[in-house]
Structure formats: structure tokens, C-alpha cells
Design a protein around this motif. Sequence first.
Motif, PDB file in Angstrom:
ATOM      1  N   CYS A 120       0.835  -1.210   0.000  1.00  0.00           N
ATOM      2  CA  CYS A 120       0.000   0.000   0.000  1.00  0.00           C
ATOM      3  C   CYS A 120       0.865   1.252   0.000  1.00  0.00           C
ATOM      4  CB  CYS A 120      -0.924  -0.026   1.213  1.00  0.00           C
ATOM      5  SG  CYS A 120      -2.053   1.369   1.296  1.00  0.00           S
ATOM      6  N   LEU A 121       1.927   1.250   0.808  1.00  0.00           N
ATOM      7  CA  LEU A 121       2.827   2.402   0.846  1.00  0.00           C
ATOM      8  C   LEU A 121       3.537   2.614  -0.487  1.00  0.00           C
ATOM      9  CD1 LEU A 121       4.445   2.110   4.391  1.00  0.00           C
ATOM     10  CD2 LEU A 121       2.797   3.804   3.577  1.00  0.00           C
ATOM     11  N   ILE A 122       3.935   1.527  -1.134  1.00  0.00           N
ATOM     12  CA  ILE A 122       4.581   1.642  -2.444  1.00  0.00           C
ATOM     13  C   ILE A 122       3.602   2.211  -3.471  1.00  0.00           C
ATOM     14  CG2 ILE A 122       5.554   0.303  -4.363  1.00  0.00           C
ATOM     15  CD1 ILE A 122       6.784  -1.547  -2.220  1.00  0.00           C
ATOM     16  N   ALA A 123       2.363   1.727  -3.442  1.00  0.00           N
ATOM     17  CA  ALA A 123       1.356   2.226  -4.383  1.00  0.00           C
ATOM     18  C   ALA A 123       1.055   3.706  -4.132  1.00  0.00           C
ATOM     19  CB  ALA A 123       0.076   1.394  -4.274  1.00  0.00           C
ATOM     20  N   ILE A 124       0.952   4.100  -2.865  1.00  0.00           N
ATOM     21  CA  ILE A 124       0.702   5.506  -2.540  1.00  0.00           C
ATOM     22  C   ILE A 124       1.880   6.365  -2.973  1.00  0.00           C
ATOM     23  CG2 ILE A 124       0.439   7.123  -0.609  1.00  0.00           C
ATOM     24  CD1 ILE A 124      -1.279   4.951   0.754  1.00  0.00           C
TER      25      ILE A 124
END
Length: 174
Positions: A120-124
Motif C-alpha cells: 500500500c505504501l509503495i502504491a501511494i
Amino acid sequence: MLSLKRLLDRSLTAQATVVFLLGLGVTGLIRRDEHPAVWVLHSALYTGIAIAFLAVQRRRTARAVGADAGGLADLQRKIRHREVPQDPQEREAVRRLVAEQLDQMERAGKWLPYWFGAMCLIAIAMLVLGIFSNSFVFPIAFAAGMLALCLWLSWTRRRSLDRLHWMRQALQSK
């Protein structure tokens, strides 16, 4: 198709071939400017690492279950197809395999929220970079792909757990 699937279940060489070809294609797409020999070397390296990891994992599981690699593939196929074995030795091997796989999934499940959080952090981060660079197509596609991967992993895990719990219940009831 069934024979190809069975070949991929049983043969480490067939799996290595698929990993090599996929690695070659991905490396060729990512590193277009390099010589094709570099693609082959990178793909061979990725294949060696993946197959070494797979062989160690198979050997450890086969040792815990008390079966060879071919027998292990047959036992896993029976679990997938919900076929309860009648032979007492085979039932015991399936029981040990189910217990081993449930234990592995339980240990891996502890890290699943962290893995999903990292994804999720990578996508954000990709979306934020896209906003600042005024390039929206790739970050949105990447975030959608990451979401699809996480959903697929959750679904696959749930399905495997359901099959393993069903087989454990079926083995205990007979």
C-alpha cells in the motif's frame, strides 16, 4: 492442458524452463538497451535463485511428510481435488502434509498485514510521484495492479486454507 499442469507439478526442470523464459521476457522488456546475452545471464541467475529456493522448500516439506518429491506432488493434487485417500499410509502422509502446510500458512499469516501495508505504501508513493510529475497513467495502473495482486493473494490464501481445513476434517472423520 492437464498433462502440462501435471508436468509442472512434478518436474523441477519444467518449472525452471518456465521461470527462465518468463525471466528472459521480463528482462528483455526492462533492459531493452542491453545486449541479449545479458538478458540470458540475468534470466539464468533469476532461475537459479528461484529453483534453489523451490528445491530446498520441496526437500524440507518432503522430509517432514515422509514422501519423495513425486509423491508430494500427488498428495498436494489430492488435497486440491479434495480426494480423501483410503490407504492408511497415504492418509497419514496427507495428514502430516496438511499439518505442515497449515503451520507454514499460520506463520506466514503473521507477516501478511505488514506485507500488504508495504504494498500500500509503495502504491501511494507511486501515486504521489505521479501527481508531482504530472504523469497519471503509470501510477494509477501500478496502484490498480498492486491492489489486484493483494486481492488475488488474499483469495488464494483463503482458498488454500479452506481446502486444508476441509481435508483435515475429512481425515479426522473417517
